[in-house]
Design a protein around this motif. Structure first.
Motif, PDB file in Angstrom:
ATOM      1  N   GLN A 330       0.836  -1.197   0.000  1.00  0.00           N
ATOM      2  CA  GLN A 330       0.000   0.000   0.000  1.00  0.00           C
ATOM      3  C   GLN A 330       0.878   1.258   0.000  1.00  0.00           C
ATOM      4  O   GLN A 330       0.560   2.253  -0.671  1.00  0.00           O
ATOM      5  N   ALA A 331       1.996   1.207   0.710  1.00  0.00           N
ATOM      6  CA  ALA A 331       2.918   2.344   0.754  1.00  0.00           C
ATOM      7  C   ALA A 331       3.516   2.616  -0.620  1.00  0.00           C
ATOM      8  O   ALA A 331       3.683   3.779  -1.026  1.00  0.00           O
ATOM      9  N   VAL A 332       3.831   1.551  -1.352  1.00  0.00           N
ATOM     10  CA  VAL A 332       4.365   1.725  -2.707  1.00  0.00           C
ATOM     11  C   VAL A 332       3.314   2.370  -3.604  1.00  0.00           C
ATOM     12  O   VAL A 332       3.607   3.308  -4.363  1.00  0.00           O
ATOM     13  N   ALA A 333       2.078   1.879  -3.524  1.00  0.00           N
ATOM     14  CA  ALA A 333       1.003   2.449  -4.336  1.00  0.00           C
ATOM     15  C   ALA A 333       0.772   3.920  -3.982  1.00  0.00           C
ATOM     16  O   ALA A 333       0.567   4.763  -4.869  1.00  0.00           O
ATOM     17  N   ALA A 334       0.826   4.236  -2.690  1.00  0.00           N
ATOM     18  CA  ALA A 334       0.646   5.625  -2.266  1.00  0.00           C
ATOM     19  C   ALA A 334       1.751   6.510  -2.826  1.00  0.00           C
ATOM     20  O   ALA A 334       1.502   7.664  -3.245  1.00  0.00           O
ATOM     21  N   ALA A 335       2.965   6.004  -2.861  1.00  0.00           N
ATOM     22  CA  ALA A 335       4.087   6.766  -3.415  1.00  0.00           C
ATOM     23  C   ALA A 335       3.904   7.012  -4.910  1.00  0.00           C
ATOM     24  O   ALA A 335       4.245   8.094  -5.419  1.00  0.00           O
ATOM     25  N   MET A 336       3.369   6.031  -5.615  1.00  0.00           N
ATOM     26  CA  MET A 336       3.167   6.177  -7.055  1.00  0.00           C
ATOM     27  C   MET A 336       2.056   7.181  -7.357  1.00  0.00           C
ATOM     28  O   MET A 336       2.056   7.825  -8.416  1.00  0.00           O
ATOM     29  N   VAL A 337       1.111   7.341  -6.446  1.00  0.00           N
ATOM     30  CA  VAL A 337      -0.014   8.260  -6.667  1.00  0.00           C
ATOM     31  C   VAL A 337       0.279   9.643  -6.085  1.00  0.00           C
ATOM     32  O   VAL A 337       0.062  10.670  -6.742  1.00  0.00           O
ATOM     33  N   HIS A 338       0.766   9.689  -4.842  1.00  0.00           N
ATOM     34  CA  HIS A 338       0.897  10.961  -4.117  1.00  0.00           C
ATOM     35  C   HIS A 338       2.353  11.416  -3.948  1.00  0.00           C
ATOM     36  O   HIS A 338       2.581  12.480  -3.357  1.00  0.00           O
TER      37      HIS A 338
END
Length: 413
Positions: A330-338
């Protein structure tokens, strides 16, 4: 002994254990007998050649070992052993053609014994069915190897002391044990897709066996959404296997893979399966993970990946599954979005919880996000720390190479 013979023995071991445990009802003794049969095969087959029916040979040797052990006990036990050895059902198992039986699936359900806690049942089954080492199982559970060895030993003793028959569960009992069975299959597949220990990036035998057994479970439970979700997840993930390594066995991350090498047939099957399953509900963790895998697989290029949709799915998944690995992704996905800072903040929270303390994946993800943020010095330190913590040689080589490349860039500036 040839690599082929060794692989064959590893593949046959769960099937043979299933036959012997079912016929004699004593898991611990059956496991010992099968191990002796495997040792006998390792000594004799290189000299005499593998038998026409390797599984039947192993069953016969293990059954004789069980009978010999029983004959050393009381007269009643001797009579029971003799009857068991002469039982037509046992002897029929010797002549079985392995693909026509599914004693591995039977063993899978049997090991999820009612006397065991779910964690102990899963650990025991990974050892018996998956053929994983104690160290590999310990890594999957994020506990020390000695702790896992004690847990597996206690599980065997608990089954024996419970007095509950070590037998194929009823239909109702199968439903009760299904959650543990699916978790076991997921862990076996995960170890096969990304081996945690040793020189090989992947163990195809484990991944293939997990997919085969999951298909068998789906045949038993065709309307179960989580069974379908797990099968879809395996297919959508395993479809990338041809592109995950270079000719030397080195790791190629998802973003750098040649997607033309992905298995389109498996992707189509996985997407169709999860598309049929999700609308039926209720939705569980395996279905959400399969949906995430589908979003990745349907992107023609890495830069086409719909990270916003993936982040939404991880938000849903984190509400269903209290798993630090889910929050790590989830942290990786958050980094890719935000942006990387958002991901790093989530990593700090995971680190504070302590569930992944000392785990190389947490450090590797931190290195990746620090690199995204432009902090090369800190990223290099984290890549090197993660490389030192992993027991997978391909992962170690990849992480060291990332650190080296960042170091070269820093020197040129």
């Amino acid at each position: 002994m040839t690599r082929l013979d060794t692989a064959l023995l590893r593949t046959l071991a769960p099937t043979v254990l299933g036959v012997i445990a079912r016929r004699f009802g004593d898991f611990a003794a059956a496991e010992d007998a099968v191990q002796e049969a495997l040792l006998a095969a390792a000594r004799q087959w290189p000299r005499d050649g593998a038998p026409i029916n390797p599984a039947g040979w192993l069953v016969q040797v293990a059954a004789r070992r069980m009978a010999d052990q029983a004959r050393g006990e009381a007269a009643r036990r001797r009579r029971e052993a003799a009857v068991a050895l002469d039982d037509p059902q046992t002897m029929a198992a010797v002549d079985e053609v392995v693909p026509e039986s599914d004693d591995t699936l039977l063993l899978l359900f049997m090991c999820c014994h009612p006397a065991l806690t779910p964690a102990s049942a899963i650990a025991l089954t990974l050892r018996a069915v998956g053929g994983l080492t104690t160290a590999e199982i310990a890594k999957a559970f994020l506990v020390p190897e000695a702790t896992m060895a004690q847990r597996i030993s206690r599980a065997k003793q608990t089954i024996k002391a419970s007095g509950v028959a070590f037998a194929m569960p009823t239909a109702a009992q199968q439903i009760e044990r299904l959650g543990s069975v699916l978790h076991i299959l997921y862990l076996i597949f995960s170890e096969g897709y990304a081996s945690s220990i040793g020189p090989d990036l992947q163990r195809r035998d484990l991944a293939n066996e997990a997919i085969r057994l999951t298909r068998a479970v789906q045949a038993l439970r065709p309307n179960d959404g989580e069974v379908a979700g797990l099968l879809a997840l395996m297919l959508l993930t395993d479809a990338r296997r041809p592109a995950r390594s270079d000719p030397d066995g080195g790791l190629i991350p998802l973003a750098d893979q040649d997607r033309r090498l992905w298995d389109g047939r498996m992707i189509a099957e996985g997407v169709a399966l999860i598309s049929r399953t999700l609308p039926r509900g209720p939705v569980g963790p395996y279905q959400i993970q399969a949906a995430i895998a589908a979003v990745h697989d349907e992107a023609a290029r890495a830069e086409d990946t719909d990270w916003r949709q993936i982040l939404i799915l991880y938000d849903v998944l984190s509400g269903l599954s209290d798993n630090p690995m889910v929050r790590l992704n989830q942290a990786v996905a958050a980094a890719m979005v935000h942006g990387p800072r958002a991901g790093l903040d989530l990593l700090d929270a995971i680190d504070a919880e302590g569930g992944l303390a000392g785990h190389h994946r947490l450090t590797a993800v931190r290195a990746h996000l620090l690199e995204m943020a432009g902090d090369r010095a800190a990223a290099i330190d984290c890549y090197l720390a993660a490389a030192g913590a992993t027991t997978s040689l391909p992962e170690r080589n990849y992480l060291n190479s990332k650190a080296a490349k960042l170091g070269d860039k820093r020197e040129r500036q």
